[in-house]
Design an enzyme around this catalytic site. Structure first.
Site, PDB file in Angstrom:
ATOM      1  N   CYS A   1       0.835  -1.192   0.000  1.00  0.00           N
ATOM      2  CA  CYS A   1       0.000   0.000   0.000  1.00  0.00           C
ATOM      3  C   CYS A   1       0.875   1.251   0.000  1.00  0.00           C
ATOM      4  O   CYS A   1       1.818   1.357   0.788  1.00  0.00           O
ATOM      5  CB  CYS A   1      -0.902   0.017   1.238  1.00  0.00           C
TER       6      CYS A   1
ATOM      7  N   HIS B   1       1.728  20.061  -1.717  1.00  0.00           N
ATOM      8  CA  HIS B   1       1.112  20.171  -0.391  1.00  0.00           C
ATOM      9  C   HIS B   1       2.059  20.922   0.544  1.00  0.00           C
ATOM     10  O   HIS B   1       3.276  20.718   0.506  1.00  0.00           O
ATOM     11  CB  HIS B   1       0.841  18.790   0.206  1.00  0.00           C
TER      12      HIS B   1
END
Length: 333
Positions: A124, A241
């Protein structure tokens, strides 16, 4: 390696292809660009060869060692068992398994073990914001211990993929031409606006997006839920970000020692080290090396510091993270 890529034409997919093109250390024995459209006869060039598209529902995943999914949670849920049952390792960037504690979460700099990945045939990729928080706090945690961190994350539109960037561009064009905006895919106008939440809030005032980040950071840094407070805010930037971090350490240190701890990380760069002394911002940092940029470091009180972090979320936060996992797997397979 024999690699299948589902989502080759997404923002992150294009960056993964670019990385594979430039990275001579990833050796391709076979490459399968997967498409959700039957009868699509286009081809994708990688490392000097053209690879024809393959309809994902007809692809035999036993032909690949690794399948990279840069797609939606629904598509990952629909196809994951087919991938894994064929003996193929799934690298998932949809975050379908984000809050499952037994799902292998891989970030090479802090969690670079892939034995569990190979055993479960699953890796993941953390959310870009999770990676940004972990990579900036990890050297401090290693050196002085992390007591508590309060993070405000300013999230760019590309967090939502092409839907976010295209919506922001469209709304900006309309508003600059004196036209009204019809809001459909987001809770409020994106252009020239700030959203104080991303997604719906639970009874404790925490969004699903924040829950995922908190869970991933806690796992990767091996900290508990009381050590990190997080607020995610949607801002009208396309890429990059930005974090505002207030951190309290277990041990006190000087400002210079604090900076020295950050400098130990190969993925961090301090504002004062930039040769042209340009302002650290999502726009300026996107044009520099593939690193996280730390600025405005200051000591607040004993063992307490403030700083900001800027990261190219699509390139470093997602594409590089995927290619890093490929490197780790290539060394093992």
């Amino acid at each position: 390696m024999k690699i299948a890529l589902y989502g080759y034409d997404t923002i992150v997919g294009k960056l993964v292809l670019e990385a594979l093109e430039e990275d001579s250390n990833i050796k391709l024995d076979a490459f399968y660009p997967l498409t959700p459209i039957p009868g699509d006869y286009d081809a994708v060039p990688v490392q000097g060869k053209n690879y024809p598209l393959v309809y994902v529902d007809e692809f035999d995943f036993s032909q690949a060692q690794v399948a990279i999914f840069l797609t939606t949670k629904d598509e990952t849920a629909r196809l994951a068992s087919k991938v894994q049952n064929a003996g193929c390792i799934l690298i998932d960037n949809s975050h379908l398994y984000a809050v499952q504690k037994d799902a292998p979460l891989v970030l090479r700099e802090v969690q670079g073990y892939v034995n569990d990945v190979i055993a479960k045939r699953l890796a993941c990729v953390p959310l870009a914001t999770s990676s940004e928080i972990v990579l900036s706090l990890n050297p401090l945690h290693d050196e002085y211990g992390l007591k508590k961190a309060v993070v405000t994350a300013l999230i760019s539109a590309s967090e939502h993929g092409e839907l976010g960037t295209q919506t922001l561009a469209h709304e900006t064009t309309l508003l600059l031409n004196g036209m009204s905006v019809d809001v459909t895919d987001f809770p409020a106008q994106l252009a020239f606006n700030i959203h104080t939440r991303i997604g719906e809030l639970d009874e404790n005032g925490i969004s699903e997006h924040e829950h995922i980040i908190l869970h991933e950071v806690e796992r990767l840094l091996d900290i508990n839920a009381t050590q990190l407070a997080l607020t995610c805010i949607q801002v009208p930037t396309f890429y990059g970000h930005t974090l505002s971090v207030h951190v309290e350490l277990e041990e006190d240190c000087s400002l210079e020692d604090f900076k020295a701890a950050l400098k130990q990380s190969a993925v961090l760069s301090l504002e004062e080290e930039l040769q042209d002394k340009s302002l650290v911002s999502p726009v300026s940092c996107a044009e520099l090396d593939n690193k996280l940029y730390i600025a405005r470091i200051r000591k607040f009180a004993r063992a307490t510091f403030d700083f900001t972090v800027v990261m190219d979320n699509t390139r470093h936060g997602e594409a590089t993270a995927v290619v890093d996992i490929l490197h780790l797997l290539q060394a093992q397979l």
